[in-house]
Design a protein around this motif. Structure first.
Motif, PDB file in Angstrom:
ATOM      1  N   ILE A 187       0.856  -1.196   0.000  1.00 34.82           N
ATOM      2  CA  ILE A 187       0.000   0.000   0.000  1.00 34.82           C
ATOM      3  C   ILE A 187       0.885   1.236   0.000  1.00 34.82           C
ATOM      4  N   GLN A 199      -5.372   8.042   4.407  1.00 36.70           N
ATOM      5  CA  GLN A 199      -6.266   7.148   5.144  1.00 36.70           C
ATOM      6  C   GLN A 199      -7.450   6.703   4.285  1.00 36.70           C
ATOM      7  N   ILE A 202      -6.104   3.943   2.182  1.00 34.99           N
ATOM      8  CA  ILE A 202      -5.921   2.715   2.964  1.00 34.99           C
ATOM      9  C   ILE A 202      -7.258   2.023   3.205  1.00 34.99           C
ATOM     10  N   ILE A 226       2.586  -0.778   6.619  1.00 32.40           N
ATOM     11  CA  ILE A 226       1.200  -0.283   6.582  1.00 32.40           C
ATOM     12  C   ILE A 226       0.238  -1.429   6.282  1.00 32.40           C
ATOM     13  N   VAL A 230      -2.885  -3.220   8.513  1.00 26.98           N
ATOM     14  CA  VAL A 230      -4.245  -3.396   7.979  1.00 26.98           C
ATOM     15  C   VAL A 230      -4.691  -4.848   8.155  1.00 26.98           C
TER      16      VAL A 230
END
Length: 451
Positions: A187, A199, A202, A226, A230
């Motif tokens: 990501i 954000q 994401i 990242i 998640v």
């Protein structure tokens, strides 16, 4: 089935039109502008519209489905007519799902590497003699079209783009496929015009994980911090399978995988490609291909189109072109070439061409991405500013964003070409990176002059 394509000339759209035609559907379509290669391909199958433009009279009640391309506007007269008649309107990812509901769906997502991972899987499945359907974002050697849909194949491999599905469906494409096996390669913020904050970008991958079917699997790169967060925070009831770099060596400009005591020399190189390869291997293992067979077949993979593609080479020089345009792709590609040829000088040129890369507020994301290049050039075609209605900014803004000493900026393709033609390629590699075409510079012609 009779289907009509609004904006049939798009890359994925015309390939889907051909795939449905081959499946026995009655296919028609319209577009206001068509370019190669879609013109030749549509013409070959008798699907090329007789005239450019929108013709609402083509939209009649006997059409079973409308497939709407991203290029069309929400007030498109054919779309309006279809809505008035109550004809079901699909985006192309929705229709891909409609045609693959009864298949095992493998969806490759991520900010980078999607096309390469998908291409690697297709290459290995084809070499292994397995029947499959697919949707991929580039033209691949050995595959006539970018989409294949059949009644017979029990599995489909889909490149899952996170961009929007259609003008009237603002969901990211990869949310619509409902993967049985999902892949996320990493990501890194992209498509700033649609996802204005990191954000919000994401969030789309969190949703993608939730769309994976309950008995499904997520294959993901564990070295992406990242992405790891998640996946860790997701409560999706699916299996999780992480991957990282395999063991490898680089000798005399050749990268070799080492697995179970055996060596597999590769045609491709770069850590990003090795990571892509591991994602592809895990997918293929899920499709009952043993690792040893995967590595044997992947040794003949030459790469996806425009991904570290060799324009020309000599005994001590290479010219590469690459699709890299986002910060993470740019940095990974430069690192790959520098690592593969550590004793050669590297001249790297990036064209900023996408909405995100041209956004003045996004430019700072490129800080440090060209540090490994010995000579760094950035090109923005001044016509691109005009076409995308973005206010131009000076060379100083670009240089400050990249934080690279002696970076050279060009906004005129003629001046860039003049500079490139001066290059002495002795013990030197030239890396040209763009999702555009450098203002029309012919890289084959350039190769003949400087190599």
């Amino acid at each position: 089935m009779r289907v009509h394509f609004i904006a049939i000339g798009g890359s994925a759209m015309h390939n889907l039109a051909i795939a449905l035609h081959k499946k026995g559907f009655e296919v028609t379509g319209s577009d206001d502008v068509l370019f190669e290669p879609s013109v030749s391909r549509l013409s070959k199958y008798g699907l090329l519209p007789e005239q450019n433009g929108w013709y609402p009279e083509k939209i009649t009640a006997d059409i079973d489905a409308i497939i709407l391309g991203m290029h069309a506007r929400i007030d498109n007269p054919e779309l309006v007519k279809a809505q008035e008649l109550g004809i079901k309107v699909y985006s192309y990812p929705e229709y891909i799902y409609e045609q693959s509901k009864d298949k095992l769906r493998v969806v490759i997502g991520g900010s980078h590497g999607k096309t390469t991972i998908t291409s690697m899987i297709l290459h290995v499945l084809q070499a292994a003699g397995i029947d499959f359907d697919y949707l991929v974002g580039a033209q691949l050697a050995g595959f006539e079209t970018m989409v294949k849909l059949t009644k017979e194949a029990s599995v489909i491999i889909i490149e899952g783009d996170e961009y929007l599905a259609s003008p009237i469906d603002r969901r990211p494409k990869f949310h619509l496929y409902k993967a049985n096996i999902g892949v996320i390669s990493g990501i890194a913020w992209d498509h700033i015009n649609v996802f204005p904050t990191f954000q919000s970008y994401i969030d789309q991958f969190e949703i993608f994980i939730d769309t994976i079917q309950s008995d499904g699997k997520l294959i993901y790169r564990k070295t992406d911090e990242i992405l790891n967060n998640v996946v860790t925070n997701s409560d999706a009831e699916i299996d999780r399978e992480p991957y990282a770099l395999p063991d490898y060596t680089i000798e005399n400009g050749v990268t070799t995988i080492i697995a179970d005591g055996k060596k597999y020399p590769l045609e491709v190189f770069g850590e990003h490609n090795l990571l892509n390869m591991e994602a592809a291997r895990l997918v293929c293992e899920s499709l009952n291909i043993k690792s040893a067979d995967f590595y044997k077949h992947i040794t003949t993979f030459k790469g996806a189109a425009r991904r570290l593609e060799v324009v020309g080479k000599s005994n001590n020089a290479h010219i590469f072109k690459d699709f890299a345009h986002s910060p993470s792709k740019l940095q990974a590609t430069i690192h790959a070439v520098k690592t593969q040829f550590p004793n050669r000088k590297l001249i790297a040129c990036i064209e900023l061409h996408t909405f995100s890369s041209l956004n003045k507020d996004f430019l700072s994301q490129y800080a440090g991405t060209m540090d490994e290049a010995d000579v760094a050039m950035v090109f923005i075609d001044k016509k691109t500013f005009e076409q995308k209605k973005i206010e131009p900014y000076p060379a100083e803004t670009v240089k400050a964003a990249f934080l690279k000493q002696n970076l050279t900026f060009f906004n005129d393709s003629k001046l860039l070409l003049t500079e490139l033609e001066k290059i002495n390629l002795t013990n030197t590699n030239l890396l040209m990176m763009s999702s555009g075409n450098f203002g029309g510079i012919d890289l084959s012609e350039l190769k003949n002059k400087i190599l």
